[in-house]
Structures are given as structure tokens and as C-alpha cells.
Motif scaffolding. Structure first.
Motif, PDB file in Angstrom:
ATOM      1  N   ALA A 285     -25.017 -17.471 -38.167  1.00 34.18           N
ATOM      2  CA  ALA A 285     -26.152 -17.393 -39.111  1.00 34.18           C
ATOM      3  C   ALA A 285     -25.676 -17.238 -40.554  1.00 34.18           C
ATOM      4  CB  ALA A 285     -27.035 -16.209 -38.740  1.00 34.18           C
ATOM      5  N   MET A 286     -24.374 -16.939 -40.737  1.00 31.37           N
ATOM      6  CA  MET A 286     -23.853 -16.688 -42.088  1.00 31.37           C
ATOM      7  C   MET A 286     -23.516 -17.966 -42.846  1.00 31.37           C
ATOM      8  SD  MET A 286     -21.032 -13.734 -41.417  1.00 31.37           S
ATOM      9  CE  MET A 286     -21.441 -12.192 -40.612  1.00 31.37           C
ATOM     10  N   GLY A 287     -23.257 -19.024 -42.082  1.00 32.95           N
ATOM     11  CA  GLY A 287     -22.624 -20.185 -42.725  1.00 32.95           C
ATOM     12  C   GLY A 287     -23.598 -21.290 -43.071  1.00 32.95           C
ATOM     13  N   ALA A 288     -23.010 -22.400 -43.468  1.00 26.99           N
ATOM     14  CA  ALA A 288     -23.771 -23.588 -43.872  1.00 26.99           C
ATOM     15  C   ALA A 288     -24.366 -24.247 -42.621  1.00 26.99           C
ATOM     16  CB  ALA A 288     -22.805 -24.555 -44.560  1.00 26.99           C
ATOM     17  N   PRO A 289     -25.184 -25.249 -42.778  1.00 27.97           N
ATOM     18  CA  PRO A 289     -25.821 -25.872 -41.605  1.00 27.97           C
ATOM     19  C   PRO A 289     -24.835 -26.589 -40.678  1.00 27.97           C
ATOM     20  CG  PRO A 289     -26.306 -27.101 -43.613  1.00 27.97           C
ATOM     21  CD  PRO A 289     -25.658 -25.826 -44.041  1.00 27.97           C
ATOM     22  N   GLU A 290     -23.574 -26.838 -41.198  1.00 23.72           N
ATOM     23  CA  GLU A 290     -22.643 -27.544 -40.289  1.00 23.72           C
ATOM     24  C   GLU A 290     -22.412 -26.698 -39.030  1.00 23.72           C
ATOM     25  OE1 GLU A 290     -20.941 -28.541 -44.445  1.00 23.72           O
ATOM     26  OE2 GLU A 290     -21.387 -26.698 -43.378  1.00 23.72           O
ATOM     27  N   ARG A 291     -22.151 -27.393 -37.938  1.00 22.41           N
ATOM     28  CA  ARG A 291     -21.835 -26.707 -36.666  1.00 22.41           C
ATOM     29  C   ARG A 291     -20.363 -26.292 -36.713  1.00 22.41           C
ATOM     30  NH1 ARG A 291     -23.889 -26.841 -31.295  1.00 22.41           N
ATOM     31  NH2 ARG A 291     -22.288 -27.057 -29.697  1.00 22.41           N
ATOM     32  N   PRO A 292     -20.079 -24.994 -36.682  1.00 24.96           N
ATOM     33  CA  PRO A 292     -18.681 -24.562 -36.816  1.00 24.96           C
ATOM     34  C   PRO A 292     -17.857 -24.820 -35.568  1.00 24.96           C
ATOM     35  CG  PRO A 292     -20.124 -22.667 -36.472  1.00 24.96           C
ATOM     36  CD  PRO A 292     -21.008 -23.881 -36.543  1.00 24.96           C
ATOM     37  N   ARG A 293     -16.511 -24.926 -35.778  1.00 27.00           N
ATOM     38  CA  ARG A 293     -15.585 -25.015 -34.650  1.00 27.00           C
ATOM     39  C   ARG A 293     -15.151 -23.589 -34.322  1.00 27.00           C
ATOM     40  NH1 ARG A 293     -11.821 -28.960 -32.763  1.00 27.00           N
ATOM     41  NH2 ARG A 293     -13.351 -30.428 -33.582  1.00 27.00           N
TER      42      ARG A 293
END
Ligand code: JF8
Length: 243
Positions: free
Chosen positions: A75-83
Motif C-alpha cells: 500500500a506504500m508504493g506506486a501503482p506498479e506491481r512490485p517484485r
């Protein structure tokens, strides 16, 4: 690139604030946050482990804190799906090719296991919101994932444009093109009876390049014949085969 690290030993990741990575962070090339997994425990003792189902020695990391922590980080990051990178002896080999793969991603989240590892359901469940990758540094056993994260972050960050001063040095180093690098020398030309190879003092750049290629091939054949065997057929010319 954004990097998040989840660990019960945040201090272990302190070296990421030094030197190369520290400079990359100052330049805004890498945004790094280290999170203490215990921040997502709910009991008085901040418990992160429990006994393994099926018996056996040691303890296993409980899924609940991991689930909560991975929810929060996602929930902290940008809309990209993290690895989500999970270091484990049971993972796929971490290689220079994987380092390049990671260097192209906008967001890496590392989960550092301890004890006998993380409950297997954590990686399964995380696939709902992460691309999950279990990687191993090599065929030996560490006590936890933190050291592996230090290695992976350094191997990846140095590939980011602007982090290494002279980007060309990335081209000649070991594993850059599937071979080990040629031996390196500096002044003095004669040291304790050992001379620098004359070709390197010749100023003949074509001969020097050929010597470096030959030496890289010789060294790789001697130390890592598996790397030579894995080279694409077109990578070795007729002369290479005579080295
Ligand atoms: N990557 C990697 C590892 C590990 C490793 C990673 C995580 C944990 C958590 C508990 N024990 C661990 C060992 N051992 N050897 C490697 N190549």
C-alpha cells in the motif's frame, strides 16, 4: 528504483547506507526503506516464529506478521506491481542475468527469512499482489536472508544508469558477457620479479583487446567450463576455439 526490505534485524542492512548504495540514494537513483517485521506483531513478546507442523528442529516464521507487513508495504508504493524477492537456499540461482532483470524493475521488495524459513503460505498468498521470486545466492547455507539482500541490492544497484561512474567498466567485468574477466595489472611493471605481460605495455590496442579476450576464455575454461558451454554458439569465433 524503489527498494523495501522486511527483516527482524534492520541493523543488518545498515551497510546499504554506505558507499555505492549510499551515493545512489543521495542521487535519488534508489529509494530505500528498511522495515522491522516485528512492527506487524500484535502480542506482548512481538513473536515472529513458532514450532513447525510435522515436527522437526528449529522454528518457522509465522505467516500473520508477514501477511500484514506485505499488505502495508504494497500500500506504500506506486501503482506498479512490485517484485517480492525471497532469498532462500531453495530458490533459483541469483546470477548476473537476474541482476539485470531486477535492475529493469521499478520496485523491489525483499523478505528476509530467519530460523528454518518463512511459512510457505506467505509466498503463495503474496502472489495476489506481488510477482514473487525465490532466489538463492549459491549452494551453501546462511542463517538468514539479510546477507543475501545486501549482495542482491549491490549487484542490482550498480547496474542502474548513473550509479557507476564509468559505465563501460560494466562491459568488461566477469559475467558481463558470459565469461570471467581477464587478469588485471597496474604499476609497477616489475614487482618482486613478476613482470606485467608485455602486450599490455605495447600500446597496441588491437593486440591488447585480443589478449584480454584470450585470457578471459582461458580463465573461464579453466575455472568455469560450464560458462563456456553455456555461451551461445555464435559467441565463439573459430580463433576462440583454438585458444
Ligand atoms: N538466498 C539464500 C541463501 C540462504 C538462506 C536464505 C534465507 C534464510 C532464512 C533462514 N535461513 C536462510 C538461508 N542460505 N544459502 C543461500 N544461498
Amino acid at each position: 528504483m524503489r527498494i523495501d526490505v522486511l527483516t527482524i534485524f534492520p541493523d543488518y542492512l545498515a551497510p546499504l547506507g554506505l558507499s555505492l548504495i549510499g551515493k545512489a540514494r543521495e542521487q535519488g537513483l534508489v529509494e530505500l526503506a528498511v522495515h522491522d517485521l516485528r512492527g506487524w506483531t500484535t502480542d506482548r513478546h512481538r513473536t515472529v516464529d513458532d514450532t513447525p507442523y510435522g515436527g522437526g528442529p528449529g522454528m518457522v516464521m509465522r505467516p500473520e506478521p508477514w501477511g500484514q507487513a506485505l499488505d502495508a508495504v504494497a500500500a506504500m508504493g506506486a501503482p506498479e506491481r512490485p517484485r517480492l524477492v525471497l532469498p532462500t537456499p531453495a530458490g533459483r540461482p541469483f546470477t548476473q542475468a537476474v541482476a539485470h532483470e531486477y535492475a529493469a524493475l521499478p520496485w523491489l521488495v525483499f523478505g528476509c527469512g530467519r530460523y528454518e524459513g518463512i511459512d510457505a503460505r506467505v509466498a503463495e498468498e503474496a502472489r495476489e499482489r506481488y510477482d514473487v521470486d525465490e532466489v538463492s545466492l549459491g549452494d551453501y547455507v546462511l542463517n538468514g536472508g539479510e546477507v543475501a539482500v545486501l549482495v542482491v541490492v549491490e549487484a542490482v544497484a550498480r547496474l542502474l544508469p548513473g550509479v557507476i561512474g564509468n559505465a563501460q567498466s560494466l562491459d568488461d567485468e566477469s559475467h558481463a558477457a558470459g565469461l570471467l574477466e581477464a587478469p588485471a595489472y597496474t604499476k609497477p611493471a616489475l614487482w618482486r620479479g613478476h613482470r606485467v605481460p608485455d602486450v599490455l605495455l605495447s600500446g597496441d590496442h588491437a593486440r591488447i583487446a585480443r589478449w584480454k579476450r584470450d585470457e578471459a576464455l582461458r580463465r573461464t575454461r579453466s575455472v568455469r567450463p560450464d560458462l563456456v558451454a553455456a555461451l551461445p554458439p555464435g559467441d565463439l569465433d573459430r580463433r576462440d576455439r583454438e585458444v
